[in-house]
Each structure stands twice: as C-alpha cells, then as structure tokens.
Design a protein around this motif. Sequence first.
Motif, short mmCIF file in Angstrom:
data_model
loop_
_atom_site.label_atom_id
_atom_site.label_comp_id
_atom_site.label_asym_id
_atom_site.label_seq_id
_atom_site.Cartn_x
_atom_site.Cartn_y
_atom_site.Cartn_z
N TYR A 8 0.83 -1.20 0.00
CA TYR A 8 0.00 0.00 0.00
C TYR A 8 0.87 1.25 0.00
O TYR A 8 1.89 1.31 0.67
CB TYR A 8 -0.91 0.02 1.22
CG TYR A 8 -2.14 -0.84 1.05
CD1 TYR A 8 -2.10 -2.00 0.29
CD2 TYR A 8 -3.32 -0.49 1.64
CE1 TYR A 8 -3.22 -2.78 0.13
CE2 TYR A 8 -4.46 -1.28 1.49
CZ TYR A 8 -4.39 -2.42 0.73
OH TYR A 8 -5.50 -3.19 0.58
N PHE A 116 -9.40 1.98 2.56
CA PHE A 116 -8.15 2.37 3.20
C PHE A 116 -8.00 1.56 4.49
O PHE A 116 -8.97 1.03 5.00
CB PHE A 116 -8.14 3.88 3.53
CG PHE A 116 -9.19 4.28 4.54
CD1 PHE A 116 -8.87 4.39 5.88
CD2 PHE A 116 -10.50 4.52 4.15
CE1 PHE A 116 -9.84 4.75 6.82
CE2 PHE A 116 -11.47 4.88 5.07
CZ PHE A 116 -11.14 4.99 6.40
N TYR A 117 -6.78 1.46 4.96
CA TYR A 117 -6.50 0.83 6.24
C TYR A 117 -6.03 1.89 7.21
O TYR A 117 -5.46 2.91 6.81
CB TYR A 117 -5.39 -0.23 6.13
CG TYR A 117 -5.80 -1.47 5.38
CD1 TYR A 117 -7.03 -2.07 5.57
CD2 TYR A 117 -4.92 -2.07 4.49
CE1 TYR A 117 -7.40 -3.21 4.90
CE2 TYR A 117 -5.27 -3.23 3.81
CZ TYR A 117 -6.51 -3.79 4.02
OH TYR A 117 -6.87 -4.93 3.35
N SER A 134 0.29 -3.37 4.85
CA SER A 134 -0.66 -3.56 3.75
C SER A 134 -1.75 -4.56 4.10
O SER A 134 -2.21 -5.33 3.26
CB SER A 134 0.07 -3.95 2.47
OG SER A 134 0.96 -2.93 2.09
#
Length: 158
Positions: A8, A116-117, A134
């Motif tokens: 990511y 999104f994280y 990620s």
Amino acid sequence: MSNDKKPYFPLFVDLNEKQIVVVGAGTIAKRRIRTLVSFTNHLTVIAPEVNRELLDMEKAGMLRIKRKNYEREDIYDADYVIAATNDHQINSDIYSACKCMGITVNVCSDKTKCDFYFPGIVQNGNVVIGVTASGSDHKEARKTVEKIRSLFPEEELK
C-alpha cells in the motif's frame, strides 16, 4: 507488467474539514475514534449506547454522538465512514451504501471491504508517521511502530 500484489502507498490526507462518521462504539470503534480525534473536528459517532470515554470526548467538543441505531441517512453527508458494529449485515449494508454514494469506507471486520487501512501512528508535533503492513501482518506493523516510538523522548510524543 507483473500481477504481484504491491504494498500500500502511504497517502496522507487533510481531514480538517471532512465529515467522518463512525458507526459503532465498541473496542475497535474506540481505537479508530481515539486516532481520528487528533485529525478532524468533524467526527460523528452513531451508536445506541456509548461508554464514559466517548461521552467525555463529546463533552470536550472532540466529537458528536448520535445515540441511535444506524440508518442510511446517517452517512449522506459523510466524506469517510468507518463501519465498526458487531453486526456483519449492518457493516455490509454500510459498505454497499458508501460504494453507491462514492463515500470512502472502512469496514473494520472485513479487509476486503476497505478503501483504506488505519496505519499504526507515531506523532511528534506536526510530524506524523504512519506504518502499515498492507493489511497482512498487524503484529509486524505494531512492532515497527514501537521501534519508531522508541526513537523519540516520551515527552515529545503525542
């Protein structure tokens, strides 16, 4: 071009004027809320019951609480939505609604339903460091955050 899954990209976003809605007030929701209050003045929590910590945050003007069950209208004005209830059907409904309305969404219980994280965060004044694996190895990300925190004197960290 290779089909290998890439890590990511760390994208930093200005949330100051963004409307953020967190649906739920359990353990995971509170972790997300504790992080978000440092980055926005427009945080709304939707939950029929909330604990003392969130009530204190509301009294301090850090967030707004709507003590109720989720309804789709609750997210109409949102820019970002966190679905953090303990009901997978409600979380899935929130995800579907957000996708239809073009709202960025994170479903805490399902990493396949996240635009999104949440990174592990280290903050030193205006310097913000975000760490993610990620979505694959939370323990490794957490260890990395702790290593970074150890580089700063405790009184400097927020």
